[in-house]
Scaffold this motif. Structure first.
Motif, PDB file in Angstrom:
ATOM      1  N   GLN A  14      39.661 -33.183 -15.645  1.00 48.16           N
ATOM      2  CA  GLN A  14      38.135 -33.353 -15.622  1.00 48.16           C
ATOM      3  C   GLN A  14      37.422 -33.480 -16.899  1.00 48.16           C
ATOM      4  O   GLN A  14      37.787 -32.691 -17.710  1.00 48.16           O
ATOM      5  CB  GLN A  14      37.232 -32.424 -14.700  1.00 48.16           C
ATOM      6  CG  GLN A  14      37.873 -32.383 -13.141  1.00 48.16           C
ATOM      7  CD  GLN A  14      37.198 -31.473 -12.382  1.00 48.16           C
ATOM      8  OE1 GLN A  14      36.746 -30.605 -12.937  1.00 48.16           O
ATOM      9  NE2 GLN A  14      36.699 -32.038 -11.170  1.00 48.16           N
ATOM     10  N   ASN A  15      36.680 -34.365 -17.275  1.00 52.12           N
ATOM     11  CA  ASN A  15      35.685 -34.496 -18.617  1.00 52.12           C
ATOM     12  C   ASN A  15      34.209 -34.189 -18.006  1.00 52.12           C
ATOM     13  O   ASN A  15      33.926 -33.922 -16.848  1.00 52.12           O
ATOM     14  CB  ASN A  15      35.710 -35.830 -19.160  1.00 52.12           C
ATOM     15  CG  ASN A  15      35.726 -36.682 -18.193  1.00 52.12           C
ATOM     16  OD1 ASN A  15      34.941 -36.941 -17.239  1.00 52.12           O
ATOM     17  ND2 ASN A  15      36.447 -37.937 -18.387  1.00 52.12           N
ATOM     18  N   VAL A  16      33.419 -34.322 -18.864  1.00 53.37           N
ATOM     19  CA  VAL A  16      31.729 -33.957 -18.679  1.00 53.37           C
ATOM     20  C   VAL A  16      31.456 -34.912 -17.661  1.00 53.37           C
ATOM     21  O   VAL A  16      30.616 -34.470 -16.883  1.00 53.37           O
ATOM     22  CB  VAL A  16      31.116 -33.942 -19.990  1.00 53.37           C
ATOM     23  CG1 VAL A  16      29.672 -34.121 -19.989  1.00 53.37           C
ATOM     24  CG2 VAL A  16      31.843 -33.240 -21.111  1.00 53.37           C
ATOM     25  N   SER A  17      31.983 -35.942 -17.532  1.00 54.21           N
ATOM     26  CA  SER A  17      31.421 -36.908 -16.714  1.00 54.21           C
ATOM     27  C   SER A  17      31.751 -36.835 -15.357  1.00 54.21           C
ATOM     28  O   SER A  17      31.077 -36.873 -14.285  1.00 54.21           O
ATOM     29  CB  SER A  17      31.963 -38.455 -16.945  1.00 54.21           C
ATOM     30  OG  SER A  17      31.347 -38.928 -18.110  1.00 54.21           O
ATOM     31  N   VAL A  23      28.375 -32.473  -9.851  1.00 56.07           N
ATOM     32  CA  VAL A  23      27.022 -31.675  -9.536  1.00 56.07           C
ATOM     33  C   VAL A  23      25.873 -32.550  -8.720  1.00 56.07           C
ATOM     34  O   VAL A  23      25.259 -32.175  -7.871  1.00 56.07           O
ATOM     35  CB  VAL A  23      26.551 -31.104 -10.776  1.00 56.07           C
ATOM     36  CG1 VAL A  23      25.197 -30.312 -10.579  1.00 56.07           C
ATOM     37  CG2 VAL A  23      27.446 -30.013 -11.420  1.00 56.07           C
ATOM     38  N   LEU A  24      25.877 -33.764  -9.330  1.00 62.75           N
ATOM     39  CA  LEU A  24      24.835 -34.873  -8.434  1.00 62.75           C
ATOM     40  C   LEU A  24      25.409 -34.986  -6.987  1.00 62.75           C
ATOM     41  O   LEU A  24      24.275 -34.996  -6.265  1.00 62.75           O
ATOM     42  CB  LEU A  24      25.033 -36.099  -9.271  1.00 62.75           C
ATOM     43  CG  LEU A  24      24.352 -35.920 -10.830  1.00 62.75           C
ATOM     44  CD1 LEU A  24      24.710 -37.361 -11.402  1.00 62.75           C
ATOM     45  CD2 LEU A  24      22.937 -35.816 -10.615  1.00 62.75           C
ATOM     46  N   TYR A  25      26.693 -35.078  -6.845  1.00 62.75           N
ATOM     47  CA  TYR A  25      27.216 -35.264  -5.493  1.00 62.75           C
ATOM     48  C   TYR A  25      26.586 -34.049  -4.659  1.00 62.75           C
ATOM     49  O   TYR A  25      26.053 -33.922  -3.577  1.00 62.75           O
ATOM     50  CB  TYR A  25      28.783 -35.313  -5.394  1.00 62.75           C
ATOM     51  CG  TYR A  25      29.267 -36.591  -5.939  1.00 62.75           C
ATOM     52  CD1 TYR A  25      28.466 -37.673  -5.867  1.00 62.75           C
ATOM     53  CD2 TYR A  25      30.568 -36.786  -6.307  1.00 62.75           C
ATOM     54  CE1 TYR A  25      28.915 -38.964  -6.561  1.00 62.75           C
ATOM     55  CE2 TYR A  25      31.089 -37.758  -6.960  1.00 62.75           C
ATOM     56  CZ  TYR A  25      30.223 -38.964  -7.057  1.00 62.75           C
ATOM     57  OH  TYR A  25      30.668 -40.064  -7.552  1.00 62.75           O
ATOM     58  N   ALA A  26      26.792 -32.928  -5.340  1.00 70.14           N
ATOM     59  CA  ALA A  26      26.545 -31.473  -4.459  1.00 70.14           C
ATOM     60  C   ALA A  26      25.080 -31.531  -4.140  1.00 70.14           C
ATOM     61  O   ALA A  26      24.535 -30.852  -3.254  1.00 70.14           O
ATOM     62  CB  ALA A  26      26.834 -30.227  -5.157  1.00 70.14           C
ATOM     63  N   PRO A  70      28.708 -44.332 -24.561  1.00 69.42           N
ATOM     64  CA  PRO A  70      29.677 -43.017 -23.902  1.00 69.42           C
ATOM     65  C   PRO A  70      28.757 -41.869 -23.486  1.00 69.42           C
ATOM     66  O   PRO A  70      29.156 -41.048 -22.650  1.00 69.42           O
ATOM     67  CB  PRO A  70      30.430 -42.547 -25.357  1.00 69.42           C
ATOM     68  CG  PRO A  70      30.413 -43.894 -25.959  1.00 69.42           C
ATOM     69  CD  PRO A  70      29.195 -44.529 -25.839  1.00 69.42           C
ATOM     70  N   TYR A  71      27.663 -41.370 -24.442  1.00 66.85           N
ATOM     71  CA  TYR A  71      26.802 -40.534 -23.755  1.00 66.85           C
ATOM     72  C   TYR A  71      25.821 -40.785 -22.676  1.00 66.85           C
ATOM     73  O   TYR A  71      25.627 -39.722 -21.986  1.00 66.85           O
ATOM     74  CB  TYR A  71      25.879 -40.236 -24.923  1.00 66.85           C
ATOM     75  CG  TYR A  71      26.492 -39.565 -26.204  1.00 66.85           C
ATOM     76  CD1 TYR A  71      26.639 -38.046 -26.348  1.00 66.85           C
ATOM     77  CD2 TYR A  71      26.922 -39.965 -27.150  1.00 66.85           C
ATOM     78  CE1 TYR A  71      27.446 -37.355 -27.259  1.00 66.85           C
ATOM     79  CE2 TYR A  71      27.590 -39.560 -28.415  1.00 66.85           C
ATOM     80  CZ  TYR A  71      28.012 -38.202 -28.526  1.00 66.85           C
ATOM     81  OH  TYR A  71      28.442 -37.663 -29.242  1.00 66.85           O
ATOM     82  N   LEU A  72      25.584 -42.238 -22.586  1.00 70.53           N
ATOM     83  CA  LEU A  72      24.743 -42.455 -21.284  1.00 70.53           C
ATOM     84  C   LEU A  72      25.778 -42.242 -20.011  1.00 70.53           C
ATOM     85  O   LEU A  72      25.246 -41.951 -18.846  1.00 70.53           O
ATOM     86  CB  LEU A  72      24.258 -43.752 -21.381  1.00 70.53           C
ATOM     87  CG  LEU A  72      22.925 -43.945 -22.144  1.00 70.53           C
ATOM     88  CD1 LEU A  72      22.424 -45.319 -21.784  1.00 70.53           C
ATOM     89  CD2 LEU A  72      21.923 -43.198 -21.556  1.00 70.53           C
ATOM     90  N   SER A  73      26.859 -42.402 -20.239  1.00 73.63           N
ATOM     91  CA  SER A  73      27.869 -42.299 -18.933  1.00 73.63           C
ATOM     92  C   SER A  73      28.278 -40.902 -18.581  1.00 73.63           C
ATOM     93  O   SER A  73      29.283 -40.790 -17.804  1.00 73.63           O
ATOM     94  CB  SER A  73      29.002 -43.430 -19.302  1.00 73.63           C
ATOM     95  OG  SER A  73      29.755 -42.787 -20.569  1.00 73.63           O
TER      96      SER A  73
END
Length: 350
Positions: A14-17, A23-26, A70-73
């Motif tokens: 797992q990475n930051v994305s 967390v968004l799904y939750a 990369p940062y937006l994603s």
């Protein structure tokens, strides 16, 4: 003989994305229940917040000469905007959300160096700024349609957010008012008893009507995060446990002037805070013992500020105050490096 690859042998897929996306799904179950009870204004503010967050993130990355895509994603800006939108009154004017997101990302994130360097939770910085700067707009929450008798459509909600005017034949005072936490605090200050106050239709079985179900939905998402090991149990359990315990003590002392522990947990954003806000990996404590102390501090501060302070919900200020103490907690509770005690003992012998 088996051919082996060189170390390291432990790989974290797992990475930051991935973490931010989970967390968004939750957040989705709680958000859907929130929309069900309080209308489409929740959706519109999330949309405004996310669009503003992505645009602000891209602009700041461009100004800082950082790669934008990369940062937006990594979804960190989306998560900040989403959490902030959940804290804003669903019928607040659109510019409230825009100002909050701008402050959160520019002043609380990028001026510190971007993701990973911010000492404070950006969403809570944005919310606290709005609460202090625009108290009138931030303290008028929509009344449950089942109580007010007015059901705002998808378009009506957008119209109020954009124009700050209610539809024809509807007065804003009829569809908005104080939160149950604010109402409880104000009535207690007028020497009313908890039992009398809870006769108001704002309140349900043990918490605020509607907010009980919203809290349960966010609890479901939080438990999923625990199951997926996106977060650990230390902060959520210590936040809710300390809030429950301190409110239980005062409830036993005088139940007529102190609401029950379940009221504090299922009214407002206590569960959202415990699983989604306090667990921010950047601004929270990181050691296991430090996380427990950190969560206890948040729970106690929530109760103290709600009971004797000026802000009934208290989540943002409790989190930000403990963000300040997180580095100290980590320093005091970080276990010694492997072999450090042995080296010290050997030096002592010499």
């Amino acid at each position: 003989m088996y051919a082996t690859q060189p170390a390291p042998f432990i790989h974290a897929p797992q990475n930051v994305s991935d973490l931010m996306r989970q967390v968004l799904y939750a957040l989705i179950p709680g958000t859907l229940v929130y929309i069900y009870f309080f209308g489409w204004g929740v959706f519109w503010h999330i949309l405004i917040a996310v669009v503003t967050a992505l645009a602000t993130e891209a602009l700041m990355l461009w100004l800082r000469k950082r790669p934008i895509r990369p940062y937006l994603s990594d979804y960190s800006a989306v998560l900040t905007g989403w959490l902030l939108a959940l804290a804003i009154p669903p019928l607040a004017p659109w510019w409230i959300t825009v100002v909050g997101v701008l402050f959160a990302l520019i002043f609380a994130k990028h001026l510190y160096g971007g993701l990973g360097f911010n000492p404070f939770n950006p969403a809570m910085v944005g919310f606290a700024t709005l609460l202090i700067s625009f108290p009138a707009e931030m303290t008028h929450w929509p009344t449950l349609p089942s109580i007010s008798g007015h059901y705002l459509s998808f378009v009506d909600s957008l119209s109020i957010i954009l124009t700050e005017a209610a539809p024809a034949g509807v007065h804003m005072d009829a569809i908005s008012g104080a939160t149950p936490l604010d109402y409880m605090k104000n009535q207690l200050s007028q020497s009313m008893m908890v039992g009398e106050i809870k006769q108001n239709p704002l309140f349900g079985d043990f918490g605020a009507r509607g907010w009980e179900w919203i809290g349960n939905a966010f609890l479901l998402g939080g438990l999923w995060l625990l199951w997926k090991r996106v977060i650990s149990w230390h902060i959520p359990v210590s936040v809710l446990g300390s809030l429950f315990f301190i409110s239980l003590v005062f409830y036993f002392i005088d139940p007529d002037t102190h609401p029950s522990p379940l009221f504090h947990i299922f009214s407002g954003a206590s569960i959202l805070c415990a699983f989604f806000i306090a667990t921010d990996p950047v601004s929270a404590a990181t050691s296991r013992i430090g996380k427990i102390y950190y969560g206890i501090g948040i729970g106690v501060l929530i109760y103290v500020i709600r009971t004797w302070g000026s802000y009934p919900d208290a989540i943002a200020f409790a989190v930000l105050l403990m963000n300040l103490s997180a580095p100290m907690l980590d320093k005091l509770t970080l276990p010694p490096a492997f072999g450090a005690n042995q080296d010290n003992n050997q030096q002592g012998r010499h």
